[in-house]
Enzyme design. Sequence first.
Site, mmCIF file in Angstrom:
data_model
loop_
_atom_site.group_PDB
_atom_site.id
_atom_site.type_symbol
_atom_site.label_atom_id
_atom_site.label_comp_id
_atom_site.label_asym_id
_atom_site.label_seq_id
_atom_site.Cartn_x
_atom_site.Cartn_y
_atom_site.Cartn_z
ATOM 1 N N LYS A 54 12.874 -7.449 6.770
ATOM 2 C CA LYS A 54 12.244 -6.556 7.208
ATOM 3 C C LYS A 54 12.247 -5.761 8.336
ATOM 4 O O LYS A 54 12.754 -6.315 9.123
ATOM 5 C CB LYS A 54 10.130 -7.389 7.539
ATOM 6 C CG LYS A 54 9.564 -6.080 6.893
ATOM 7 C CD LYS A 54 8.966 -6.138 5.612
ATOM 8 C CE LYS A 54 8.132 -5.153 5.175
ATOM 9 N NZ LYS A 54 7.613 -4.560 3.836
ATOM 10 N N GLY A 98 -9.329 -0.131 -1.933
ATOM 11 C CA GLY A 98 -7.992 0.773 -1.884
ATOM 12 C C GLY A 98 -7.411 1.562 -2.510
ATOM 13 O O GLY A 98 -6.489 0.471 -3.974
ATOM 14 N N GLY A 129 -5.095 3.370 -2.504
ATOM 15 C CA GLY A 129 -3.921 3.861 -2.407
ATOM 16 C C GLY A 129 -2.175 4.220 -2.978
ATOM 17 O O GLY A 129 -2.452 4.754 -3.999
HETATM 18 N N1 LIG Z 1 3.835 0.314 -2.426
HETATM 19 C C1 LIG Z 1 3.782 -1.768 -2.828
HETATM 20 O O1 LIG Z 1 4.853 -0.978 -3.670
HETATM 21 C C2 LIG Z 1 3.888 -2.330 -2.287
HETATM 22 C C3 LIG Z 1 4.267 -3.853 -2.873
HETATM 23 C C4 LIG Z 1 3.915 -4.764 -2.172
HETATM 24 C C5 LIG Z 1 2.617 -4.859 -1.172
HETATM 25 N N2 LIG Z 1 2.191 -3.733 -1.154
HETATM 26 C C6 LIG Z 1 1.164 -3.704 -0.568
HETATM 27 O O2 LIG Z 1 -0.092 -3.189 -1.138
HETATM 28 C C7 LIG Z 1 -1.132 -3.144 0.199
HETATM 29 C C8 LIG Z 1 -1.091 -1.112 -0.409
HETATM 30 O O3 LIG Z 1 0.423 -0.587 -0.117
HETATM 31 P P1 LIG Z 1 0.224 0.692 -0.248
HETATM 32 O O4 LIG Z 1 1.301 1.268 -0.961
HETATM 33 O O5 LIG Z 1 -1.225 1.294 -1.440
HETATM 34 O O6 LIG Z 1 -0.242 1.641 0.823
HETATM 35 P P2 LIG Z 1 -1.388 3.226 0.979
HETATM 36 O O7 LIG Z 1 -1.135 3.225 2.229
HETATM 37 O O8 LIG Z 1 -0.706 3.758 0.348
HETATM 38 O O9 LIG Z 1 -2.530 2.339 0.390
HETATM 39 C C9 LIG Z 1 -4.084 1.709 1.312
HETATM 40 C C10 LIG Z 1 -5.184 2.403 1.485
HETATM 41 O O10 LIG Z 1 -6.154 1.774 1.603
HETATM 42 C C11 LIG Z 1 -7.096 2.089 2.163
HETATM 43 N N3 LIG Z 1 -7.642 1.578 3.231
HETATM 44 C C12 LIG Z 1 -7.318 1.214 4.652
HETATM 45 N N4 LIG Z 1 -8.495 0.311 5.012
HETATM 46 C C13 LIG Z 1 -8.950 0.115 3.991
HETATM 47 C C14 LIG Z 1 -10.515 -0.583 4.274
HETATM 48 N N5 LIG Z 1 -10.898 -1.413 4.972
HETATM 49 N N6 LIG Z 1 -10.766 -0.204 3.290
HETATM 50 C C15 LIG Z 1 -10.920 -0.088 2.350
HETATM 51 N N7 LIG Z 1 -9.627 0.895 1.843
HETATM 52 C C16 LIG Z 1 -9.232 0.284 3.595
HETATM 53 C C17 LIG Z 1 -5.709 3.014 2.610
HETATM 54 O O11 LIG Z 1 -6.915 4.881 3.222
HETATM 55 C C18 LIG Z 1 -5.124 3.165 1.870
HETATM 56 O O12 LIG Z 1 -5.490 4.680 0.895
HETATM 57 C C19 LIG Z 1 -0.177 -3.014 1.474
HETATM 58 O O13 LIG Z 1 -1.229 -4.817 2.135
HETATM 59 C C20 LIG Z 1 1.332 -3.385 1.188
HETATM 60 O O14 LIG Z 1 1.756 -3.973 2.033
HETATM 61 C C21 LIG Z 1 2.636 -2.369 -1.698
#
Ligand SMILES: NC(=O)c1ccc[n+]([C@@H]2O[C@H](COP(=O)([O-])OP(=O)(O)OC[C@H]3O[C@@H](n4cnc5c(N)ncnc54)[C@H](O)[C@@H]3O)[C@@H](O)[C@H]2O)c1
Length: 346
Positions: free
Chosen positions: A79, A176, A178
């Site tokens: 990472k 969440g 996102g």
């Molecule tokens: N994007 C990927 O392919 C991927 C792969 C593996 C793991 N992850 C993990 O998945 C999670 C989400 O990733 P992402 O890419 O969707 O990120 P992102 O930033 O697009 O989405 C996260 C969402 O969570 C919301 N959020 C933040 N705090 C919050 C809370 N207290 N309550 C509710 N919502 C809240 C944010 O506003 C955002 O919309 C992270 O932990 C990331 O490390 C993502």
Amino acid sequence: MFQHHPSFDRHKLVTARHDDASGLSAIIAVHDDSRGPAIGGCRISPYATPDAALNDVLRLSRGMTYKTAIADIPYGGGKAVIIADPRTDKTRALLEAMGDFVESLNGVYITSFDSGSTLDDVRTIGTRTRFSAGTLPEAGDASQSTAEGVFVCMRAAAELALGRPTLEGCRVAVQGVGNVGGRLVRLLADAGAQIWVADANETLAREVAAETGAALCGIDEVHRIDADIFSPNALGAVLNERSIPELRAKVVVGGANNQLATPDDDLRLRAAGITYCPDFLANAGGIVNLHYQRSTWAPARLAEHIEGLAATFREIFETAAKTGAGTGAIANAIAEDRIRAAGGQR
Ligand SMILES: NC(=O)c1ccc[n+]([C@@H]2O[C@H](COP(=O)([O-])OP(=O)(O)OC[C@H]3O[C@@H](n4cnc5c(N)ncnc54)[C@H](O)[C@@H]3O)[C@@H](O)[C@H]2O)c1
């Protein structure tokens, strides 16, 4: 010098670079590369202290070792973190300097996107290094594969733990919406699930709800909804001593990294009669996508591999039923067996 750091886990390499001209201040950690080169995204965040950044990169790179092993792809865990505010500090010069930093390691570490970095940023980093992944145009956004992995694991968990062969009519509370959560909600809506969504970004939550017919709920109540399944897709450490007794769902499957606050929470979930799909298995679809982007892009094989994550969950569920161990501990053991089989010491 790191061996007393609480998050140091015999990492193979931890290296930092500071570059005055571009303002780059970054750390790369390679946790284990016995199964292949270390892969993992580059997080850009305005860490409060350098130690917070170090702690994050140590923890996240370790997680990638377990994720690549459980997903059975030929990579190790790494990472990168850049200490910067992604909204204001992300200049082309900074990203190019990061590309130079990655290139200087000569392939020991392969970078990609993470929180604070976009696919466009990875493209810019990739102008300076051969060791970036995730930007193959026909592959789209790997977050779709992450969401698909969460979805297939959720379907398997609903069948095994709730006796429901499909997610139709299943009540799912999604924290969440996102990149991953939003895509997951669309898959759930197509499958006929009854969905609640909560997001700290209320505008986004409202948009996803309007598009999919999901109900809105508050970020403080989403884990307490009377649902069949709780799906964390935002923060780490959401499953803890305080939240677990409040859960009404009997199944937890989500995309967020590091969902358990402590290893004890694995057994705490089990004692509460809650089936937990280990986060690094449920959210491995994205890294599997990167693997096919870097070898031969083959959508059918990718889909099959993602289905395989659910098959691994079935094995873990059955072992948990037989042994009484936590699903998280069982998943760790499977990953460690694979790392040891490749000559690693875990
Ligand atoms: N994007 C990927 O392919 C991927 C792969 C593996 C793991 N992850 C993990 O998945 C999670 C989400 O990733 P992402 O890419 O969707 O990120 P992102 O930033 O697009 O989405 C996260 C969402 O969570 C919301 N959020 C933040 N705090 C919050 C809370 N207290 N309550 C509710 N919502 C809240 C944010 O506003 C955002 O919309 C992270 O932990 C990331 O490390 C993502």
